[in-house]
Every structure is written in structure tokens, then in C-alpha cells.
Design a protein around this motif. Structure first.
Motif, PDB file in Angstrom:
ATOM      1  N   SER A   1       3.675   3.463 -12.079  1.00 32.62           N
ATOM      2  CA  SER A   1       2.993   4.757 -12.100  1.00 32.62           C
ATOM      3  C   SER A   1       3.959   5.879 -11.734  1.00 32.62           C
ATOM      4  O   SER A   1       3.957   6.939 -12.372  1.00 32.62           O
ATOM      5  CB  SER A   1       1.813   4.751 -11.117  1.00 32.62           C
ATOM      6  OG  SER A   1       0.822   3.850 -11.547  1.00 32.62           O
ATOM      7  N   THR A   2       4.788   5.643 -10.733  1.00 31.22           N
ATOM      8  CA  THR A   2       5.760   6.655 -10.308  1.00 31.22           C
ATOM      9  C   THR A   2       6.798   6.896 -11.396  1.00 31.22           C
ATOM     10  O   THR A   2       7.137   8.043 -11.705  1.00 31.22           O
ATOM     11  CB  THR A   2       6.451   6.224  -9.004  1.00 31.22           C
ATOM     12  OG1 THR A   2       5.445   6.081  -7.988  1.00 31.22           O
ATOM     13  CG2 THR A   2       7.485   7.239  -8.562  1.00 31.22           C
ATOM     14  N   LEU A   3       7.301   5.832 -11.996  1.00 27.94           N
ATOM     15  CA  LEU A   3       8.305   5.981 -13.052  1.00 27.94           C
ATOM     16  C   LEU A   3       7.719   6.725 -14.253  1.00 27.94           C
ATOM     17  O   LEU A   3       8.371   7.614 -14.815  1.00 27.94           O
ATOM     18  CB  LEU A   3       8.854   4.617 -13.475  1.00 27.94           C
ATOM     19  CG  LEU A   3       9.596   3.807 -12.406  1.00 27.94           C
ATOM     20  CD1 LEU A   3      10.063   2.471 -12.975  1.00 27.94           C
ATOM     21  CD2 LEU A   3      10.746   4.571 -11.800  1.00 27.94           C
ATOM     22  N   LEU A   4       6.499   6.392 -14.630  1.00 26.25           N
ATOM     23  CA  LEU A   4       5.876   7.067 -15.772  1.00 26.25           C
ATOM     24  C   LEU A   4       5.599   8.540 -15.452  1.00 26.25           C
ATOM     25  O   LEU A   4       5.804   9.412 -16.297  1.00 26.25           O
ATOM     26  CB  LEU A   4       4.585   6.345 -16.176  1.00 26.25           C
ATOM     27  CG  LEU A   4       3.935   6.828 -17.469  1.00 26.25           C
ATOM     28  CD1 LEU A   4       4.896   6.767 -18.652  1.00 26.25           C
ATOM     29  CD2 LEU A   4       2.678   6.016 -17.760  1.00 26.25           C
ATOM     30  N   TRP A   5       5.171   8.821 -14.233  1.00 24.03           N
ATOM     31  CA  TRP A   5       4.995  10.220 -13.789  1.00 24.03           C
ATOM     32  C   TRP A   5       6.315  10.980 -13.929  1.00 24.03           C
ATOM     33  O   TRP A   5       6.344  12.082 -14.466  1.00 24.03           O
ATOM     34  CB  TRP A   5       4.496  10.239 -12.344  1.00 24.03           C
ATOM     35  CG  TRP A   5       4.667  11.555 -11.657  1.00 24.03           C
ATOM     36  CD1 TRP A   5       3.857  12.659 -11.772  1.00 24.03           C
ATOM     37  CD2 TRP A   5       5.725  11.942 -10.772  1.00 24.03           C
ATOM     38  NE1 TRP A   5       4.348  13.692 -11.007  1.00 24.03           N
ATOM     39  CE2 TRP A   5       5.498  13.263 -10.382  1.00 24.03           C
ATOM     40  CE3 TRP A   5       6.849  11.281 -10.265  1.00 24.03           C
ATOM     41  CZ2 TRP A   5       6.347  13.951  -9.506  1.00 24.03           C
ATOM     42  CZ3 TRP A   5       7.689  11.944  -9.398  1.00 24.03           C
ATOM     43  CH2 TRP A   5       7.436  13.278  -9.034  1.00 24.03           C
ATOM     44  N   ALA A   6       7.397  10.381 -13.446  1.00 26.29           N
ATOM     45  CA  ALA A   6       8.702  11.045 -13.497  1.00 26.29           C
ATOM     46  C   ALA A   6       9.148  11.277 -14.940  1.00 26.29           C
ATOM     47  O   ALA A   6       9.669  12.355 -15.268  1.00 26.29           O
ATOM     48  CB  ALA A   6       9.744  10.227 -12.741  1.00 26.29           C
ATOM     49  N   LEU A   7       8.943  10.309 -15.810  1.00 28.11           N
ATOM     50  CA  LEU A   7       9.304  10.480 -17.221  1.00 28.11           C
ATOM     51  C   LEU A   7       8.491  11.609 -17.853  1.00 28.11           C
ATOM     52  O   LEU A   7       9.032  12.443 -18.589  1.00 28.11           O
ATOM     53  CB  LEU A   7       9.089   9.175 -17.989  1.00 28.11           C
ATOM     54  CG  LEU A   7      10.057   8.046 -17.655  1.00 28.11           C
ATOM     55  CD1 LEU A   7       9.564   6.732 -18.248  1.00 28.11           C
ATOM     56  CD2 LEU A   7      11.469   8.374 -18.136  1.00 28.11           C
TER      57      LEU A   7
END
Length: 143
Positions: A99-105
Motif C-alpha cells: 500500500s505504501t509503495l503504491l501510494w508513493a508511485l
């Protein structure tokens, strides 16, 4: 349990019905499920989380991310989900990392700076190193 990534976005490991109620009490307006169904035997099915969220007056969207990685479609769906509300958003998966990685992307694709994103993620206990090159490329494309 909910880790703050920005002024209105939180990430979390797998949630249950109690956490949906807590999210509602906190003023969360949207729950984003980034966990594929059936990933483990102990996960609460997305349909149960969705029912509880809607019963509590929260919006819900599923953008499942497998360990195979991220797609442009997932990134665009996350950006659209974040843009769909002015209320706080809670995204969850098994550990909160996807979730954090997708938010950052999604944020980098909108022009947010990778260093800023990495600092926010680190403060919440997440590491963006696995996607740093992609973040840099996305942010560079928006300059």
C-alpha cells in the motif's frame, strides 16, 4: 496500527471489522484494499471489509497488488482513488508495504518529489528503496 504517510493518507497491515470501525471514528472516508483475495488463510475477505466499510458510511475500493509487482493500471487506479475524496484514506495489504509503495508511485506520477516521499514513508516505518528508480523516473517525467 494505522501509519500516517501524509496529512490524509494512512497505511496499515491487514485490517478486520474492528479496524473499519476505528477508521470511521477517525474520519477516514475511503478504504483501499491492496491485498489480493486468498493470499493467506487468515485474511479477512475483502467483501467483508467492504460491507463493514459501506455500513459505516465509508467508501471502499479494491486495487489488489500481488508480489509480482506494480502495473501502470494499479498506479493510475490508486491516484484516482486518492483524488476521489477530500477525506482521509486508509490503504491496507498484508503488512502495509505494498500500500505504501503504491501510494508513493501514485504520488510520484503526480509530480511529488521522491526524497519527500521516501522521508514520509520512512517516518511511518516503510522503505521505498525497492522502487526508488521508478519513483525518480516518474517524478522526472512530471518536471
Amino acid at each position: 496500527m494505522f501509519r500516517q504517510l501524509s496529512d490524509r493518507v494512512f497505511a496499515s497491515p491487514q485490517i478486520g471489522l474492528e479496524e473499519v470501525a476505528e477508521a470511521a471514528r477517525m474520519g477516514i472516508g475511503l478504504i483501499v484494499n491492496n491485498r489480493p483475495e486468498g493470499e493467506s488463510d487468515d485474511q479477512v475477505p475483502g467483501s467483508e471489509i467492504e460491507s463493514a466499510a459501506r455500513a459505516a458510511g465509508l467508501d471502499y475500493v479494491a486495487i489488489p497488488v500481488t508480489h509480482a509487482g506494480f502495473s501502470e493500471g494499479q498506479m493510475k487506479a490508486m491516484a484516482a482513488a486518492l483524488a476521489s475524496t477530500d477525506k482521509p484514506v486508509l490503504a491496507y495489504c498484508r503488512s502495509g508495504t505494498r500500500s505504501t509503495l503504491l501510494w508513493a508511485l501514485a504520488q510520484a506520477s503526480q509530480g511529488r518529489q521522491p526524497d519527500e516521499l521516501a522521508a514520509a514513508a520512512a517516518q511511518a516505518g516503510y522503505d521505498l528503496t525497492p522502487i526508488r528508480a521508478l519513483l525518480d523516473m516518474l517524478a522526472a517525467g512530471k518536471q
